[in-house]
Design a protein around this motif. Structure first.
Motif, PDB file in Angstrom:
ATOM      1  N   ARG A 114       0.828  -1.209   0.000  1.00 55.81           N
ATOM      2  CA  ARG A 114       0.000   0.000   0.000  1.00 55.81           C
ATOM      3  C   ARG A 114       0.863   1.259   0.000  1.00 55.81           C
ATOM      4  O   ARG A 114       0.579   2.215  -0.707  1.00 55.81           O
ATOM      5  N   ARG A 115       1.894   1.273   0.825  1.00 54.14           N
ATOM      6  CA  ARG A 115       2.726   2.477   0.960  1.00 54.14           C
ATOM      7  C   ARG A 115       3.970   2.449   0.070  1.00 54.14           C
ATOM      8  O   ARG A 115       4.718   3.420   0.028  1.00 54.14           O
ATOM      9  N   ARG A 116       4.195   1.321  -0.579  1.00 56.34           N
ATOM     10  CA  ARG A 116       5.310   1.178  -1.530  1.00 56.34           C
ATOM     11  C   ARG A 116       6.650   1.558  -0.902  1.00 56.34           C
ATOM     12  O   ARG A 116       7.390   2.396  -1.413  1.00 56.34           O
ATOM     13  N   GLY A 117       6.940   0.951   0.214  1.00 62.82           N
ATOM     14  CA  GLY A 117       8.205   1.196   0.885  1.00 62.82           C
ATOM     15  C   GLY A 117       8.318   0.368   2.142  1.00 62.82           C
ATOM     16  O   GLY A 117       7.426  -0.426   2.475  1.00 62.82           O
ATOM     17  N   ILE A 118       9.435   0.536   2.862  1.00 67.46           N
ATOM     18  CA  ILE A 118       9.643  -0.169   4.113  1.00 67.46           C
ATOM     19  C   ILE A 118       8.737   0.426   5.184  1.00 67.46           C
ATOM     20  O   ILE A 118       8.770   1.632   5.436  1.00 67.46           O
ATOM     21  N   VAL A 119       7.955  -0.423   5.819  1.00 69.73           N
ATOM     22  CA  VAL A 119       6.990   0.021   6.827  1.00 69.73           C
ATOM     23  C   VAL A 119       7.099  -0.896   8.037  1.00 69.73           C
ATOM     24  O   VAL A 119       7.265  -2.110   7.900  1.00 69.73           O
TER      25      VAL A 119
END
Length: 359
Positions: free
Chosen positions: A209-214
């Motif tokens: 969803r956020r297209r990155g490390i979360v």
């Protein structure tokens, strides 16, 4: 013949491992001094010294057969290593990786297995040594006290661990602090860690969803489903610990940045004596003069973002940002009330991600 230990090249500073493993080897029968030296990758004098020390706690005897010396347990003495369940072995291993995962608190997952593990280990010790450990337990402690009860989330924790070990993509129903409504996302779990910022168990990985490390808090996951999809780790990922040291600082993930800070007065002494990050190093030091406090300049490479900014702001007014210029301006704006709160996406690292290796 004994197999050569995989750590045989680490000859010094390894007495703890030798002391643990040697009784286990002798439990299967007499072993020669030559065999033991070859197995542990050390000289025979080291074996002799170790056996002499262990003889105070275990009934180890010495026999000479020709030119060779053999060691074993005396007749009538049986060394009984603890019979460990797989879950207990997992609890022991995790205890080496995360603070307070040793069963000392009933609020942590695996705490029941951790307690039974420690009881079994203690039962194998000589009475004098067991009593000494009890004395140590009474004077040792940690300031990292778990405030949350994670025992209801054991199944979620097991799902996350399974996904991380097998590099298997999951579908997560997650409740964030901002929305408070469950949202579904596909997630690649890289690892699990204990975050002292709030005393929480978290996982980190790539979020579709956020297209990155979360980072996701274990207790905020409402549903975790293993998918028939797999992923690869970023090229620079070697272990959870090394990745955290590079991309995580003070509770937040971000791309690494080199920071130079100047501290004044007593705070300069704090940073001369204490290491706040593995990359921290002293660049220069200026003693105090009349009308001017002492200063120390440090440099470290840490994850940029809100965690770094909060760390610097917490040391005001005895800190000055020397570099980078953008961070210096950001801190000045915060002090003047001109800065707005930036979302984590403003700092989030963007590693390459592989999709569905196999299905």
């Amino acid at each position: 013949m004994l197999p050569v230990s995989p750590q045989a090249d680490s000859k010094r500073g390894n007495l703890t491992r030798l002391a643990i493993e040697l009784p286990l080897l002798l439990a299967s029968g007499f072993k020669s001094k030559t065999e033991l030296a070859k197995h542990f990758g050390c000289d025979k004098k080291t074996i002799k010294r170790l056996v002499d020390e262990l003889s105070f706690h275990y009934r180890i005897t010495e026999e000479k057969r020709g030119r060779e010396v053999f060691y074993g347990f005396a007749d009538g003495y049986t060394f009984r290593p603890p019979a460990l369940k797989p879950a207990e072995v997992a609890a022991l291993w995790l205890a080496q990786k995360a603070v307070l995962m040793d069963g000392s608190s009933p609020r942590w997952p695996l705490s029941q297995d951790g307690r039974s593990l420690l009881e079994k280990l203690r039962a194998t010790l000589p009475p004098a040594l067991a009593a000494h450990l009890s004395e140590l337990a009474a004077v040792y402690g940690t300031a990292l006290v778990p405030a949350k009860d994670y025992t209801p989330h054991l199944e979620t924790l097991n799902q996350v661990l399974t996904a991380a070990i097998g590099k298997q993509r999951v579908e997560v129903e997650y409740v964030s602090l901002s929305s408070r409504r469950p949202k579904t996302r596909r997630y690649d779990t890289y690892g699990l860690y204990f975050d002292p910022n709030g005393g929480t168990l978290k996982t980190f990985g790539y979020d579709s969803r956020r297209r990155g490390i979360v980072t996701l808090a274990i207790d905020h996951m409402r549903r975790v489903t293993l998918l028939d999809e797999w992923f690869t780790l970023p090229p620079d990922f070697t272990s959870v610990q090394s990745y955290l040291e590079r991309y995580h600082f003070n509770g937040f993930f971000g791309a690494p940045t080199r920071v130079r800070l100047r501290f004044f007065g007593v705070t300069s002494q704090v940073f001369r004596e204490r290491q706040h990050h593995v990359t921290q190093r002293i660049v220069s030091y200026t003693p105090a003069t009349r009308g001017r406090p002492e200063t120390v300049d440090i440099e470290m490479t840490v994850a940029r973002g809100r965690g770094l900014e909060r760390f610097i702001l917490s040391w005001l007014p005895e800190v000055e940002v020397l570099a980078p210029a953008a961070l210096r301006q950001r801190i000045e704006d915060c002090c003047l009330g001109r800065a707005r709160v930036l979302p984590p996406s403003a700092y989030r690292p963007q590693p390459p991600v592989a999709v569905n290796e196999r299905a």
